[in-house]
Design an enzyme around this catalytic site. Structure first.
Site, PDB file in Angstrom:
ATOM      1  N   LYS A  50       0.820  -1.229   0.000  1.00 53.27           N
ATOM      2  CA  LYS A  50       0.000   0.000   0.000  1.00 53.27           C
ATOM      3  C   LYS A  50       0.850   1.274   0.000  1.00 53.27           C
ATOM      4  CE  LYS A  50      -3.387  -2.479   2.823  1.00 53.27           C
ATOM      5  NZ  LYS A  50      -4.243  -2.487   3.998  1.00 53.27           N
TER       6      LYS A  50
ATOM      7  N   ASP B  97      -8.076  -6.550   9.990  1.00 53.12           N
ATOM      8  CA  ASP B  97      -9.379  -5.868  10.045  1.00 53.12           C
ATOM      9  C   ASP B  97     -10.558  -6.834   9.971  1.00 53.12           C
ATOM     10  OD1 ASP B  97      -8.804  -6.487   7.416  1.00 53.12           O
ATOM     11  OD2 ASP B  97      -9.363  -4.533   6.603  1.00 53.12           O
TER      12      ASP B  97
END
Length: 496
Positions: free
Chosen positions: A197, A232
């Site tokens: 990312k 997550d």
């Protein structure tokens, strides 16, 4: 996935917020004859290749279940990594005290605190803040990044007041949501495999990210320690299960996608020594890497070949928000080139990868006007296309084809997980109410996609069984979920 201004915080934006462009679209006639035939051929072939009738869905669901078993048998046994979370204590509602969460998964990090009051009061209060990470720290040293995060945590902790009370004799405890590839070694430790990312931080790969954060917190003089390291999806499951004990699966459908579920520890052959007080743990499937039996097109293959990870994350590239808009763009570009869908000229913007994004195709599908004005505005603003009503109708059919395939395949993936659980737990899943907690902007904001997903689940399970499978939106569950996992796995368990 960078979002247009109108779509920040969600995958789809309301039509009313799209400003109609100031032009009057030139009604470029689609060529008769060969052009129309070519466009129809491209559309028909696309619809055929993307079709997800029941036999295709069943094959995908069965393959998902088989790949899960193979991934649990041995590391590298299938496309699915089937990562152990080491979570053996899920929140029950009895947890009491003050707990923190840190969510690091992109260019911002989020800090949250929650005061828990046990079964009677549950969540007494929550507070959260978001901190932007300076660009230079994303390519700096590990110490610099974690010191910056620990400093933000310390400033946030200093603002504790009112309803937030730390129990006497305790240090603050933290649930750390870390959404980068990590090899977890226990509930509170994990070795970083690599940064993704856009992060290129030196000195962290091969190190325990929890130790890095704990050291930085000590340097800041912050009396806080990590009690749970989670991703997550695992956080979403824990957060949802706190409120509803029937939650057994969690799925993220946003820019990317993943799924996790509750697994029996005696069904994990690759980890025979895995012990758990409850006899269960959470398995992070990393299902974005699944690839068996997916109905793919030349457009999927072209996009994959030009991606930063060719041949990888095929399920994610077929069902997640990062890619749906780009697949549509590639189809529309072919129609423009081969069939003159928008006249003779092909705008440069349309030829630019990712110029059409999932928020745009979602917004176009919400346009029910006769002239499809919002569709025309989006095509012009985002891809430089001047279009007539017929061309807009064709573009909408392309959007629907790609969204339908994505939603239905996601539904088949969910059924695959449920089938695997049912087979191993003998009636525990389909014999009672079972909840699948969903989070992510794609699921939340794209009604057609959401509907196609539910349709696939119902078709695969039949009306009687599917009535007991509840697919429930759990907005932002991962943040509070990490704090709840810190509580459930507290170092002070005897006080809970």
């Amino acid at each position: 996935m960078s979002m247009p201004a109108a779509a920040i915080g969600s995958v789809c934006f309301p039509i009313s917020r799209i400003r109609p462009s100031s032009f009057h679209p030139r009604m470029t006639a689609i060529r008769s004859g060969a052009g129309v035939d070519t466009i129809n051929q491209v559309l028909t072939k696309l619809q055929k290749k993307c079709a997800t009738p029941l036999p295709v869905l069943r094959h995908v669901a069965d393959s998902m279940a088989n790949d899960m078993r193979a991934g649990l048998a041995v590391d590298g046994g299938s496309d699915l990594k089937m990562i152990l979370s080491y979570v053996d204590a899920l929140p029950t509602g009895n947890e009491k005290g003050l707990f923190y969460a840190l969510d690091l998964g992109g260019t911002n990090f989020r800090v949250l605190r929650v005061q828990l009051g046990g079964m009677d009061q549950r969540v007494i209060a929550t507070e959260a803040e978001q901190v932007s990470i300076p660009q230079e720290l994303m390519s700096g040293t590990s110490e610099e990044l974690f010191d910056f995060i620990a400093s933000g945590l310390a400033k946030f902790a200093e603002k504790e007041s009112g309803e937030f009370q730390l129990s006497q004799g305790r240090n603050r405890e933290l649930g750390f949501t870390f959404s980068f590839p990590v090899k977890q070694t226990s509930i509170d430790s994990g070795i970083l495999i690599k940064w993704t990312k856009g992060f290129a931080v030196s000195g962290t790969a091969g190190k325990d990210v929890v130790a890095c954060l704990n050291e930085s917190m000590r340097r800041q003089g912050l009396a806080m320690q990590v009690s749970a390291l989670v991703n997550d999806t695992v956080g979403t499951l824990a957060g949802a299960k706190y409120w509803d004990n029937d939650v057994m699966v969690a799925v993220i459908l946003g820019t990317g996608t993943n799924a996790c579920y509750v697994e029996r520890t005696d069904e994990i052959p690759k980890s025979p020594g895995q012990k758990s007080r409850s006899g269960t743990t959470i398995i992070n499937t990393e299902w974005g890497a699944f690839s068996t039996g997916l109905p793919l097109t030349e457009f999927d293959r072209g996009m994959d070949a030009e991606s930063i990870n060719p041949g990888e994350q095929i399920f994610e590239k077929t069902i997640s928000g990062m890619y749906l808009g780009e697949i549509v763009r590639r189809v529309v570009l072919k129609m423009a080139e081969a069939g003159s869908l928008f006249g003779n000229s092909i705008p440069e913007k349309l030829q630019t990868p990712f110029s059409l994004r999932t928020p745009h195709i979602c917004a176009m599908q919400q346009d029910t006007s006769n002239d499809l004005d919002a569709v025309g505005s989006i095509l012009f603003n985002e891809a430089g296309i001047e279009s007539n009503v017929r061309a807009r109708q064709i573009v909408l059919k392309v959007c629907d084809t790609i969204a339908k395939r994505g939603g239905r395949l996601a539904g088949a993936g969910i059924v695959g997980i449920l089938q695997k659980m049912e087979h191993d737990m003998k009636g525990v899943i389909f014999g009672k109410r079972t909840v699948v907690a969903m989070d992510g902007g794609l699921y939340e904001n794209y009604p057609q996609y959401r509907s196609y997903l539910q349709d696939a689940v119902t078709e695969l399970l039949g009306p009687a069984l599917s009535e007991k499978i509840v697919i429930e939106h759990s907005k932002d569950g991962s943040g509070i979920g990490a704090a709840l996992l810190a509580a459930a796995n507290s170092k002070y368990k005897h006080d809970l």
